[in-house]
Design a protein around this motif. Structure first.
Motif, short mmCIF file in Angstrom:
data_model
loop_
_atom_site.label_atom_id
_atom_site.label_comp_id
_atom_site.label_asym_id
_atom_site.label_seq_id
_atom_site.Cartn_x
_atom_site.Cartn_y
_atom_site.Cartn_z
N THR A 64 76.29 52.22 -58.40
CA THR A 64 77.42 51.72 -58.30
C THR A 64 78.25 52.60 -59.74
N LYS A 65 77.80 53.59 -60.31
CA LYS A 65 77.75 54.29 -61.04
C LYS A 65 78.43 55.46 -60.00
N THR A 75 83.93 55.96 -65.52
CA THR A 75 82.43 55.07 -66.23
C THR A 75 82.26 55.93 -67.17
N ALA A 76 80.89 55.87 -68.07
CA ALA A 76 80.44 56.11 -68.89
C ALA A 76 79.83 57.74 -68.60
N LYS A 77 79.26 59.07 -69.22
CA LYS A 77 78.28 59.64 -68.69
C LYS A 77 76.95 59.15 -68.39
N PHE A 78 76.42 59.83 -67.38
CA PHE A 78 75.14 58.71 -67.05
C PHE A 78 74.26 60.00 -66.46
N LEU A 79 72.61 59.46 -66.30
CA LEU A 79 71.52 59.63 -66.17
C LEU A 79 70.56 59.38 -65.88
N LEU A 80 70.10 58.90 -64.30
CA LEU A 80 68.86 58.72 -64.28
C LEU A 80 67.61 58.68 -64.05
N ARG A 233 84.69 48.84 -70.66
CA ARG A 233 84.20 48.50 -72.42
C ARG A 233 85.80 50.72 -73.20
N LEU A 234 86.03 50.40 -73.79
CA LEU A 234 86.89 51.31 -74.35
C LEU A 234 86.28 52.76 -74.43
N ASP A 235 86.78 53.99 -73.77
CA ASP A 235 85.69 55.26 -74.45
C ASP A 235 86.33 54.95 -76.07
N GLU A 236 86.13 56.70 -76.31
CA GLU A 236 86.56 57.36 -78.29
C GLU A 236 88.07 57.96 -78.03
N ASN A 237 88.51 57.99 -76.68
CA ASN A 237 90.22 57.69 -76.70
C ASN A 237 90.75 56.41 -76.25
N VAL A 242 84.37 51.43 -66.90
CA VAL A 242 83.59 50.24 -66.03
C VAL A 242 81.89 50.24 -66.37
N LEU A 243 81.33 49.40 -67.38
CA LEU A 243 79.91 49.27 -67.70
C LEU A 243 79.46 49.17 -66.51
N GLU A 244 79.68 47.85 -66.04
CA GLU A 244 78.98 46.55 -64.90
C GLU A 244 79.67 45.81 -64.25
#
Length: 290
Positions: A64-65, A75-80, A233-237, A242-244
């Motif tokens: 999805t991300k 969407t938040a930075k991520f790693l699988l 969810r809102l980031d620091e700015n 998008v979470l899910e």
């Protein structure tokens, strides 16, 4: 009523319903939410909600991300991580959140899923790989407010219902401000419900429009049909991320249960029955059954 088990195909084949209202989440595998719709597609029986591709994609949080990132949807930075070797490419900022890649209802997301250093991350991953037998998504923690957005309809007729906010200040002080398993199933109970949801959310028009725009774009690029619920969810700015995406949202009928989609529908002036019919009629129109 047809149970979503291995007897379902023959029952559908025998009864040949005009249309199926699908709420089947399935039991096994990353494709579990797609199994009943795939049966119905084979039998050419119409059904409500998204098709097997969208359902399977959205259950896989990493896939999805990846799609969201391609379309430049925040969407938040991520790693699988499938093994600890995947941490060789670790480039995220702490704190991070870890989640099983293919679960729902906050399964596998605990207070302990909030992690602030690499040693703790490695330890938690080893433990969770053994418990859940699947890869884990590692995401940078977003510190802002959290919302969930219910949508009904298709194409230009897609309607965004009143936005729901999750009020983390209602949680005990020892819980991290995430809608974890503890928050959803242990602290917030029917006997002692928390006032954890506000609907409509108390936000200004500019933020409301940003959230709606991102929700609608997400709904479109993931090819959701008839309905869905999107967590943001809102980031620091203060930017909505998008979470899910939940193309098969929970719809507990009792108003005393903290079920977000019916809560948003009630805020829009819809009864539970009207909400169900609105989804059904969206599917009927999509299939040109009227």
């Amino acid at each position: 009523m047809i149970e979503a088990n291995e007897d379902a195909f023959e029952k559908f084949k025998k009864h040949r319903p005009d249309i199926v209202f699908n709420i089947a989440e399935g039991a096994n595998g990353i494709s579990r939410e797609a199994q009943i719709p795939a049966m119905l597609d084979m039998l050419q029986i119409p059904y409500t909600g998204s098709d097997p591709l969208t359902l399977t994609t959205c259950l896989d949080k990493a896939r999805t991300k990846e799609i969201l990132s391609y379309y430049k949807i925040p969407t938040a930075k991520f790693l699988l991580a499938e093994t600890l070797n995947d941490l060789e490419n670790f480039h995220l900022k702490f704190p991070v959140i870890i989640k099983p890649v293919g679960e729902g209802s906050s399964k596998g997301i605990f207070n302990s899923s909030f992690i602030q250093n690499i040693d703790d991350l490695k330890e938690k991953l080893v433990y969770n790989f053994e418990i859940y037998k699947q890869p884990f998504l590692i995401e940078e923690f977003l510190p802002g407010r959290e919302f969930t957005v219910a949508l009904i309809g298709n194409d230009s007729e897609t309607e965004v219902l009143p936005i729901v906010e999750i009020n983390f200040n209602e949680l005990p002080e020892d819980l991290i401000p995430i809608y974890s398993y503890e928050a959803k199933w242990i602290v917030d109970t029917r006997d002692k419900p928390l006032k954890i949801f506000s609907c409509p959310a108390e936000i200004d028009n500019a933020l409301e429009e940003k959230i709606k725009s991102i929700a609608l774009k997400t709904y479109k690029v993931l090819r959701c049909k008839d309905w869905s619920r999107i967590d943001i969810r809102l980031d620091e700015n203060g930017i909505p991320n998008v979470l899910e995406v939940n193309p098969l949202p929970g719809i507990l009928p009792d108003p005393d249960d903290n079920s977000c989609f019916p809560k948003a529908a009630r805020a829009a002036g819809l009864s539970y029955e009207e909400m169900i019919n609105k989804v059904l009629f969206s599917a009927i129109k999509r299939y040109n059954l009227v």
